[in-house]
Design a protein around this motif. Sequence first.
Motif, PDB file in Angstrom:
ATOM      1  N   LYS A 231       1.706  -4.321 -11.614  1.00 28.27           N
ATOM      2  CA  LYS A 231       1.354  -3.265 -10.662  1.00 28.27           C
ATOM      3  C   LYS A 231      -0.139  -3.275 -10.376  1.00 28.27           C
ATOM      4  O   LYS A 231      -0.562  -3.237  -9.218  1.00 28.27           O
ATOM      5  CB  LYS A 231       1.750  -1.887 -11.219  1.00 28.27           C
ATOM      6  CG  LYS A 231       3.214  -1.563 -11.045  1.00 28.27           C
ATOM      7  CD  LYS A 231       3.612  -0.297 -11.809  1.00 28.27           C
ATOM      8  CE  LYS A 231       3.094   0.970 -11.170  1.00 28.27           C
ATOM      9  NZ  LYS A 231       3.610   2.175 -11.892  1.00 28.27           N
ATOM     10  N   GLU A 232      -0.932  -3.320 -11.441  1.00 31.01           N
ATOM     11  CA  GLU A 232      -2.363  -3.219 -11.236  1.00 31.01           C
ATOM     12  C   GLU A 232      -2.918  -4.427 -10.496  1.00 31.01           C
ATOM     13  O   GLU A 232      -3.750  -4.294  -9.597  1.00 31.01           O
ATOM     14  CB  GLU A 232      -3.082  -3.039 -12.576  1.00 31.01           C
ATOM     15  CG  GLU A 232      -4.557  -2.704 -12.452  1.00 31.01           C
ATOM     16  CD  GLU A 232      -4.805  -1.317 -11.852  1.00 31.01           C
ATOM     17  OE1 GLU A 232      -3.839  -0.518 -11.804  1.00 31.01           O
ATOM     18  OE2 GLU A 232      -5.935  -1.053 -11.415  1.00 31.01           O
ATOM     19  N   LEU A 233      -2.424  -5.591 -10.862  1.00 36.45           N
ATOM     20  CA  LEU A 233      -2.926  -6.789 -10.174  1.00 36.45           C
ATOM     21  C   LEU A 233      -2.611  -6.727  -8.687  1.00 36.45           C
ATOM     22  O   LEU A 233      -3.469  -6.994  -7.843  1.00 36.45           O
ATOM     23  CB  LEU A 233      -2.321  -8.051 -10.798  1.00 36.45           C
ATOM     24  CG  LEU A 233      -2.848  -8.393 -12.183  1.00 36.45           C
ATOM     25  CD1 LEU A 233      -2.201  -9.684 -12.679  1.00 36.45           C
ATOM     26  CD2 LEU A 233      -4.370  -8.547 -12.138  1.00 36.45           C
TER      27      LEU A 233
ATOM     28  N   LYS B 149       0.839  -1.200   0.000  1.00 37.18           N
ATOM     29  CA  LYS B 149       0.000   0.000   0.000  1.00 37.18           C
ATOM     30  C   LYS B 149       0.876   1.254   0.000  1.00 37.18           C
ATOM     31  O   LYS B 149       0.596   2.233  -0.700  1.00 37.18           O
ATOM     32  CB  LYS B 149      -0.901  -0.042   1.246  1.00 37.18           C
ATOM     33  CG  LYS B 149      -1.878   1.102   1.332  1.00 37.18           C
ATOM     34  CD  LYS B 149      -3.320   0.658   1.197  1.00 37.18           C
ATOM     35  CE  LYS B 149      -4.229   1.831   0.914  1.00 37.18           C
ATOM     36  NZ  LYS B 149      -4.728   2.495   2.125  1.00 37.18           N
TER      37      LYS B 149
ATOM     38  N   TYR C 298      -1.919  -4.091  -6.934  1.00 35.15           N
ATOM     39  CA  TYR C 298      -2.686  -2.958  -6.390  1.00 35.15           C
ATOM     40  C   TYR C 298      -4.091  -3.401  -6.027  1.00 35.15           C
ATOM     41  O   TYR C 298      -4.589  -3.151  -4.931  1.00 35.15           O
ATOM     42  CB  TYR C 298      -2.693  -1.862  -7.453  1.00 35.15           C
ATOM     43  CG  TYR C 298      -3.503  -0.621  -7.174  1.00 35.15           C
ATOM     44  CD1 TYR C 298      -3.090   0.306  -6.218  1.00 35.15           C
ATOM     45  CD2 TYR C 298      -4.658  -0.342  -7.902  1.00 35.15           C
ATOM     46  CE1 TYR C 298      -3.809   1.477  -6.001  1.00 35.15           C
ATOM     47  CE2 TYR C 298      -5.383   0.833  -7.692  1.00 35.15           C
ATOM     48  CZ  TYR C 298      -4.955   1.729  -6.739  1.00 35.15           C
ATOM     49  OH  TYR C 298      -5.666   2.888  -6.538  1.00 35.15           O
ATOM     50  N   GLN C 299      -4.720  -4.104  -6.933  1.00 37.85           N
ATOM     51  CA  GLN C 299      -6.084  -4.556  -6.690  1.00 37.85           C
ATOM     52  C   GLN C 299      -6.126  -5.656  -5.634  1.00 37.85           C
ATOM     53  O   GLN C 299      -7.028  -5.703  -4.806  1.00 37.85           O
ATOM     54  CB  GLN C 299      -6.725  -5.053  -7.993  1.00 37.85           C
ATOM     55  CG  GLN C 299      -6.924  -3.970  -9.032  1.00 37.85           C
ATOM     56  CD  GLN C 299      -7.977  -2.935  -8.627  1.00 37.85           C
ATOM     57  OE1 GLN C 299      -8.797  -3.185  -7.746  1.00 37.85           O
ATOM     58  NE2 GLN C 299      -7.916  -1.764  -9.263  1.00 37.85           N
TER      59      GLN C 299
ATOM     60  N   VAL D 124     -10.366  -9.977  -5.203  1.00 36.17           N
ATOM     61  CA  VAL D 124      -9.766 -10.463  -6.439  1.00 36.17           C
ATOM     62  C   VAL D 124      -9.563 -11.966  -6.342  1.00 36.17           C
ATOM     63  O   VAL D 124     -10.454 -12.737  -6.669  1.00 36.17           O
ATOM     64  CB  VAL D 124      -8.456  -9.754  -6.808  1.00 36.17           C
ATOM     65  CG1 VAL D 124      -7.990 -10.197  -8.179  1.00 36.17           C
ATOM     66  CG2 VAL D 124      -8.668  -8.242  -6.809  1.00 36.17           C
ATOM     67  N   SER D 125      -8.382 -12.407  -5.854  1.00 35.48           N
ATOM     68  CA  SER D 125      -8.214 -13.863  -5.760  1.00 35.48           C
ATOM     69  C   SER D 125      -6.832 -14.212  -5.245  1.00 35.48           C
ATOM     70  O   SER D 125      -6.099 -13.366  -4.760  1.00 35.48           O
ATOM     71  CB  SER D 125      -8.459 -14.502  -7.131  1.00 35.48           C
ATOM     72  OG  SER D 125      -7.971 -13.656  -8.154  1.00 35.48           O
TER      73      SER D 125
ATOM     74  N   LEU E 292      -5.391  -3.528  -2.286  1.00 36.78           N
ATOM     75  CA  LEU E 292      -6.271  -2.439  -1.856  1.00 36.78           C
ATOM     76  C   LEU E 292      -7.692  -2.891  -1.620  1.00 36.78           C
ATOM     77  O   LEU E 292      -8.383  -2.355  -0.767  1.00 36.78           O
ATOM     78  CB  LEU E 292      -6.223  -1.297  -2.859  1.00 36.78           C
ATOM     79  CG  LEU E 292      -4.873  -0.605  -2.923  1.00 36.78           C
ATOM     80  CD1 LEU E 292      -5.014   0.754  -3.548  1.00 36.78           C
ATOM     81  CD2 LEU E 292      -4.274  -0.454  -1.531  1.00 36.78           C
ATOM     82  N   ARG E 293      -8.144  -3.797  -2.372  1.00 35.49           N
ATOM     83  CA  ARG E 293      -9.387  -4.473  -1.999  1.00 35.49           C
ATOM     84  C   ARG E 293      -8.884  -5.746  -1.346  1.00 35.49           C
ATOM     85  O   ARG E 293      -7.769  -6.173  -1.594  1.00 35.49           O
ATOM     86  CB  ARG E 293     -10.206  -4.876  -3.228  1.00 35.49           C
ATOM     87  CG  ARG E 293      -9.955  -3.981  -4.384  1.00 35.49           C
ATOM     88  CD  ARG E 293     -10.636  -4.517  -5.627  1.00 35.49           C
ATOM     89  NE  ARG E 293     -10.623  -3.448  -6.586  1.00 35.49           N
ATOM     90  CZ  ARG E 293     -11.595  -2.494  -6.596  1.00 35.49           C
ATOM     91  NH1 ARG E 293     -12.586  -2.545  -5.740  1.00 35.49           N
ATOM     92  NH2 ARG E 293     -11.528  -1.521  -7.457  1.00 35.49           N
TER      93      ARG E 293
END
Lengths: 212, 212, 212, 212
Positions: free
Chosen positions: D163-165, D105, D167-168, D175-176, D171-172
């Motif tokens: 990065k996006e994976l 984070k 990040y997701q 996802v999985s 931050l949440r």
Amino acid sequence: MDREQRRAQILAIAAEVFAEKGYHDAKIEDIVARAKVARGTFYLYFEDKRGIFEELVSGFVRQLAETIEPIETVPDSDPTRVMRELRSNLLRLVERFTEEPAMAKVLFSAAVGLDADFDQRLLAFYEEIAELLERSLKQGEEAGLVRPGHRRIRAFCLTGIIKELVYQLILRRAVSEPAELVDAMLDLVTDGLFTDPVREAVRASSAPRATR
Amino acid sequence: MDREQRRAQILAIAAEVFAEKGYHDAKIEDIVARAKVARGTFYLYFEDKRGIFEELVSGFVRQLAETIEPIETVPDSDPTRVMRELRSNLLRLVERFTEEPAMAKVLFSAAVGLDADFDQRLLAFYEEIAELLERSLKQGEEAGLVRPGHRRIRAFCLTGIIKELVYQLILRRAVSEPAELVDAMLDLVTDGLFTDPVREAVRASSAPRATR
Amino acid sequence: MDREQRRAQILAIAAEVFAEKGYHDAKIEDIVARAKVARGTFYLYFEDKRGIFEELVSGFVRQLAETIEPIETVPDSDPTRVMRELRSNLLRLVERFTEEPAMAKVLFSAAVGLDADFDQRLLAFYEEIAELLERSLKQGEEAGLVRPGHRRIRAFCLTGIIKELVYQLILRRAVSEPAELVDAMLDLVTDGLFTDPVREAVRASSAPRATR
Amino acid sequence: MDREQRRAQILAIAAEVFAEKGYHDAKIEDIVARAKVARGTFYLYFEDKRGIFEELVSGFVRQLAETIEPIETVPDSDPTRVMRELRSNLLRLVERFTEEPAMAKVLFSAAVGLDADFDQRLLAFYEEIAELLERSLKQGEEAGLVRPGHRRIRAFCLTGIIKELVYQLILRRAVSEPAELVDAMLDLVTDGLFTDPVREAVRASSAPRATR
DNA sequence: GATGAATGAGCGTTCATTCAT
DNA sequence: TATGAATGAACGCTCATTCAT
């Protein structure tokens, strides 16, 4: 190293640090680091920062006071002896400062404007000196050695001369030797600055103003 | 109250606070409280604490410098005129201090030993004064008004006298009037401290010591 | 200059300032100075600093959203048309960023990590994009255009690609032209990275792992 | 608790606080309160707020770099081995983030847009990663494993995906699983998004555009 | 006695926001 | 509407002093 030695060592180092940095910029950390003792150890030997500083200053002031030998000026004193003794008093005093340049710097720099309280004490110290000089001038007048005049103001003039000479002697490296300083100063206060014609002229012009 | 007035007001109050408490014990809080403005307002007019202090000191130093009028001493100058001009220079200088006692206190107390940097600047200021005096003494010698002697040391002696007199005049209420101060000081540097017999004796005894 | 123009002018300048300095280093002072208006004027047009920033970001986000045209993918869609429309969507999107580099910088830099609250909103925005992509992938699968796979993860992969490309396009000057970027990216997601032999090998080796 | 432990404890807590609140909303007070130490203690271990933050980020960046093992791709490399090694690199990388969600984070949120200086450093970090990927793609091409293409852009695409994976993922909560993420991502970059008919169509339509 | 890690009160400074003009 | 001087809450950092070991 026994207790007294350790104390003296810290004291000496504190003098250096205060001289180099001034009271506020000198940190306890600086002192203990240079003395190679722990922070806590400092407080085993001294009450606090202010405490060690006051001890330093008052100790040096005491040393200065001890430097001055009373000069006997009975009515028929030999002027040459009096001047000789005066000169050697001054010389010892100036040399005291040059022997302890750190403490001289502390007294003239770090200790000034510390706070209202400390300023009072410095003032009291210079007052004592002025009073000693005043008494000496009085004795000198009574012995016919000193021209009558405003003794208190003269006392401060003399204090100012000594302070400034030492201040300049210490804070810059140069100026000159203690003996040269003292002799030039004595020359000034003995014969004054001006040539005889000037003196005559001044006397003539100020005469009508009557005796003050 | 317009911008300049507000600035001047804070400046004046800061001078008082610095004079009373010294640089470090004077808090921004003290200044703004006495000026009845908010903390932030202070920073609208001044860079920072150090900034206002430097402005105060350098402004006052400039005022002092402007107080002194050059004295012309061509070879055949009238000694009376020279002495009169010297006296009025000194008088104006001393009066400048008495008119701004807070700034006098700041200059002689709060500004001393602030840090190595500021000490250098003060020293440079006194150096300038000493150089002015040295040049004056040189001209005086060349005009036959001043007895030859160690001019640099004499310059510091004179600086010291003025500093100490003003210091005492300000820091204690007492001592005396500016005019009395200046006259006593001029009397000292004109005729010296001692009576003629003493002078004779000194001269006689130091003669064999050869030319110094 | 009427109210709306003034508002727009301040908004545009704020975007620049936020882009250059980031949210916290951008001071209201910077904005009003560059806009040549008084501090107070700023607050006539905007609630507060946070307010103008949010308006800026949400406005730009809205513009971005409007850039994207829905692509119809009925079962028998012409793949060539779909790809063409996809490409032009991406191209318009990337160009939107290059036309507003300040806002791109704000979105990718200043708006990130501002605080917990703002992060949530950004996340929600990317979530929306991801959902749009997810729906598109679903339609694509149903139309037989897209290989079945984990749509949510793929959506984030695509988001990540776009974000990073734009980020690099904006924050450094170089990389390349929008069209080149988009084509290279489409090439990657169309045919993948690897040569056929590798693909065969991978398929062969992962086969026993059962159907994924 | 010895010096290193205390340091590590404060560091870990600072990571949490920065992760929760962002750099600016994280106050030194928050950190020391949670660490149950005094304000001053913080400064025994860290230079200043910026200092601990940089240490945190650069430490984590170093950890990430150490996670990646070089993959040998000589001309006749076994594609299966290369893919296996690639997969385990990615998996370790993603797991590194999931093991340190606070630092993830911080890296993706708090460290972004901090100021121009820090942004440069982050950019430099991603640049390094991109260069590593570019070199890998080059080797892959030379070994006949990777289809020729714009390597720099591809490198940024891959960086963006990761990065996006992450990040997701961070931050949440959702996802999985890391493995699922990595596999879906590998599936995407291996075979691309589209079905064979689409690929054929695209190839057919873009052929006339000639060699790019 | 000696250590040095820990403490926490205190201060200078910043800057978003307000409000009298 | 526009101004810009004034506000004051907030925060990072320092450092003399304490105290458990």
